[in-house]
Write an enzyme that holds these catalytic residues in place. Structure first.
Site, short mmCIF file in Angstrom:
data_model
loop_
_atom_site.label_atom_id
_atom_site.label_comp_id
_atom_site.label_asym_id
_atom_site.label_seq_id
_atom_site.Cartn_x
_atom_site.Cartn_y
_atom_site.Cartn_z
N ARG A 193 135.79 51.77 43.17
CA ARG A 193 135.50 52.40 44.27
C ARG A 193 135.10 53.99 44.25
O ARG A 193 134.33 54.41 44.50
CB ARG A 193 136.60 52.19 45.26
N HIS B 166 131.82 55.95 45.02
CA HIS B 166 131.77 56.96 46.19
C HIS B 166 131.29 58.39 45.46
O HIS B 166 130.87 59.26 46.03
CB HIS B 166 133.33 57.20 46.70
N ASP B 167 131.58 58.54 44.00
CA ASP B 167 131.02 59.53 43.52
C ASP B 167 129.43 59.65 43.28
O ASP B 167 128.78 60.66 43.54
CB ASP B 167 131.74 59.78 42.09
N GLY C 119 124.98 62.39 43.66
CA GLY C 119 124.79 61.68 42.49
C GLY C 119 126.14 61.52 41.32
O GLY C 119 127.08 62.03 41.86
N ASN D 298 137.40 59.57 52.06
CA ASN D 298 137.81 59.43 50.86
C ASN D 298 139.55 59.18 50.69
O ASN D 298 139.72 59.36 49.58
CB ASN D 298 137.33 60.36 49.90
N HIS E 85 133.68 44.25 46.23
CA HIS E 85 134.71 43.67 47.33
C HIS E 85 135.43 42.36 46.97
O HIS E 85 136.25 41.94 47.51
CB HIS E 85 134.14 43.72 48.75
#
Ligand code: HEM
Length: 323
Positions: free
Chosen positions: A64, A68-69, A74, A96, A193
């Site tokens: 994850r 998210h990064d 980017g 986050n 997921h």
């Protein structure tokens, strides 16, 4: 002869410039650290392995973290930067707050700085750790492309672009396409997921007072909804309560897709992938063919890892702060 040599020389110079420009533009390479830090991948794999031995929640958290990064500004490790007095960083944004396992990246980085200082970027560590997390959980293995640089800024405000559990398929397709990820990438990547869990806050709007017509989200299996209601009671004091995202949440497999087909997706954004004609056939294919899911997942993770790659940043000494 002299003329010929001169011609040859200018051709070589041109080639040299072309190659330099290409390198400066900086494509990612799977052998990027082969000469400068051949132990890099082993050091990172060990850090992921030891952390996972102590805490089974580490693999989903690392995967994850990568998503998210890469999705926001980017793959530049901006998610790892701590907030400063002047700026609230991405990691402290509401979206986050449940991203964890930063310490695994820190441990790998500390070891890498001992062995090959100032060489391996934090952004590359995240990409390798995410791949290892998938593989350690029984998922596919792929060669990670490397050579990213670390960014110098992180702003909580940017995380507004992260998909939410209530995001619909049209919005999902759009936000993925803005990152050069197509509908197939969206459905394949959502298969992450297969691991991990969600807090009640991420899905409880589906369980009670869903709409003026339905108390429970009609796309959810009714018995399953009742199980989730017990997990997430009305006046829930336990903020850690939640449910695993699929029934084999420690094993990377295609069970996630099978559950979407029987109305047992936890998040509204997951279930929607089966209920929309643009994505349904992909859910069905991945539910049927594990190999296809694994191949497409690996391909899409590489594409996600190419998103907004930073070539002008730095190699941080500590992943939590700029040099
Ligand atoms: C398609 C849009 C997506 C949405 C709306 C979404 C949303 C969410 C939400 C709401 C959670 C639960 C957070 C919580 O309650 O603590 C979650 C968990 C998770 N997401 Fe996603 N996600 C998406 C795509 C992805 C992608 C592309 C990946 C990775 C490639 C990913 C990896 C994960 C993992 C592994 C977890 C479990 C984390 C844990 O157990 O700590 N997600 N996601």
């Amino acid at each position: 002869m002299a003329k010929l040599l001169q011609k040859h020389h200018s051709f070589l110079s041109l080639m040299f410039i072309a190659i330099s420009v290409l390198q400066a533009k900086g494509r990612l390479h799977s052998d990027y650290y082969d000469e400068t830090c051949p132990q890099a991948e082993k050091i990172i794999a060990d850090a992921v392995f030891y952390a996972t031995m102590h805490d089974y929640k580490v693999p989903p958290r690392l995967i994850r973290l990568f998503f998210h990064d890469c999705f926001i500004t980017g793959c530049d490790a901006s998610l790892l930067l701590d907030s400063t007095q002047k700026q609230t960083a991405e990691k402290d944004s509401p979206a986050n707050l449940s991203v964890r396992a930063y310490y695994v990246i820190d441990n790998a980085k500390a070891k890498l700085e001992e062995v090959c200082p100032k060489t391996v970027s934090c952004a590359d560590i995240i990409a390798i750790a995410a791949r290892d997390a998938v593989h350690l959980s029984g998922g596919p293995y792929w060669k990670v492309l490397k050579g990213r640089k670390d960014g110098r800024r992180s702003n909580a405000f940017d995380t507004i672009d992260l998909p939410r559990p209530s995001t619909n398929v049209t919005e999902l397709i759009h936000s993925f396409s803005e990152r050069r990820l197509n509908t197939k990438d969206l459905v394949a990547l959502a298969g992450a997921h297969s691991l991990g869990s969600a807090h009640c806050a991420s899905f409880q709007s589906r369980l009670r007072h869903f709409s003026h017509k339905y108390d429970i989200d009609p796309t959810m299996d009714i018995w399953f909804a009742h199980i989730l209601r017990m997990r997430c009671p009305k006046h829930n004091e336990d903020h850690n309560a939640g449910h695993s995202l699929d029934s084999t949440s420690k094993i990377f497999d295609n069970d996630y897709y099978k559950r979407l087909m029987v109305g047992k997706g936890i998040l509204s954004s997951d279930q929607a992938l089966y209920n929309d004609h643009r994505t349904k056939y992909l859910v069905e294919s991945y539910a049927k063919y594990t190999d296809l899911f694994f191949t497409d997942f690996a391909t899409s993770m590489i594409k996600l890892g190419n998103n907004g790659v930073n070539h002008h940043g730095e190699v941080r000494r500590h992943c939590r702060s700029v040099n």
